[in-house]
Design an enzyme around this catalytic site. Sequence first.
Site, PDB file in Angstrom:
ATOM      1  N   PRO A 316     -17.529   3.065  76.842  1.00  0.00           N
ATOM      2  CA  PRO A 316     -18.091   4.458  76.778  1.00  0.00           C
ATOM      3  C   PRO A 316     -16.784   5.478  76.838  1.00  0.00           C
ATOM      4  O   PRO A 316     -16.436   6.259  77.598  1.00  0.00           O
ATOM      5  CB  PRO A 316     -18.895   4.530  78.068  1.00  0.00           C
ATOM      6  CG  PRO A 316     -18.213   3.900  79.073  1.00  0.00           C
ATOM      7  CD  PRO A 316     -17.549   2.480  78.261  1.00  0.00           C
ATOM      8  N   CYS A 317     -16.376   5.459  75.640  1.00  0.00           N
ATOM      9  CA  CYS A 317     -15.172   6.745  75.257  1.00  0.00           C
ATOM     10  C   CYS A 317     -15.841   7.768  75.544  1.00  0.00           C
ATOM     11  O   CYS A 317     -14.846   8.882  75.856  1.00  0.00           O
ATOM     12  CB  CYS A 317     -14.538   6.350  74.102  1.00  0.00           C
ATOM     13  SG  CYS A 317     -15.703   6.410  72.653  1.00  0.00           S
TER      14      CYS A 317
END
Length: 366
Positions: A316-317
């Site tokens: 989850p950047c």
Amino acid sequence: MSQLPSSQEMERAYLSRDASYDAVFFLAVRSTGIFCRPSCPARKPSPRNVEYYASAREAIFAGFRPCKRCHPLESNDATPGWVVDLLARIEREPRGRYSDGFLRSIKVEPARARRYFQKHYGMTFQAYCRGRRLGKALEQIRKGVNLDDVVLGFGYDSHSGFRDAFGRAFGKSPGRSRTSDCIVTSWIESPLGPLLAGATSEGICLVEFTDRRMLEAQFATLRKRFACAIVPGENQHIRLLKKELSEYFKGSRKKFTVHLVYPGTDFQQRVWNQLLLIPCGRTVSYEDIARRIGSPKAHRAVGHANGLNRIAIVIPCHRVVNKSGELGGYGGGLWRKRKLLDLEQGKTTVEDDASPQNKSLEPAYA
Ligand SMILES: [Zn+2]
């Protein structure tokens, strides 16, 4: 992607219009959709809006169009008039069919066009036309035009025709090297636009929005990292990913269990591993991640590694934001980052994101 100089070096080169870097790299400007030589005389874009490509071909396939001032497609020798004319025609009408018959009708010998494009741009004339057509189609998708309209409007007979065009542009057939594992890629529809997923027999190695300009560069990195071909297909990891993504978008899944493979430099891996620890519904700052991997001063490098994440959503950047609480950047487009965070936080407005609460989240899982 072939070797590029460091981003600092490229930034310095284009800001000072250093012509010695011409053909070493090309810079593409996200806000305008144009790509340039480093020496371009036009006003210099902010580094935040710039992407770098090792070849004009990559920039073309990423959907950028050549700058009219510095003519990045033209070599230093004067470009023949017929090429200039041809390029201009394609730019005016990228949907056109530029058959051999058409070329002859404008007094261009097809074999000559093929040779010229191969030699100067590293691709056939037809590949160039396909690249521009695909690039323009992607540009429309990026602007929010409905996928069906784009597919039909650009003369693809169906979604699968469009996917095939994608495959031809980005994929490679396995050829004779059948011994090595290959990466299978699948198209996944999502509420935020189509995604392209890739998997080896070990796990998922790619999840990207299909309109993302980084896509071809990501493919090149994958080919290099895994030393294998990329072919359309599906395996058990992709099937599981599809299921989990659909649950995620419905709001019923907070954690992914699908296997991931994400080779990278030691630093990148440390960053990506940290991203995986950010719980759904939370955000942290680049500085937080930098501290957590034991390199407190490296927040810019963290941002860079974050941007190179190849497994969107699952790694989850998008949960990394600026210290101020502003969203920061997102390769898939800021609107998507906002939507993803809204989805995860059960929020409807983005203004809330800027509140100080995000800054105090750090200890929650430290
Ligand atoms: Zn230019």
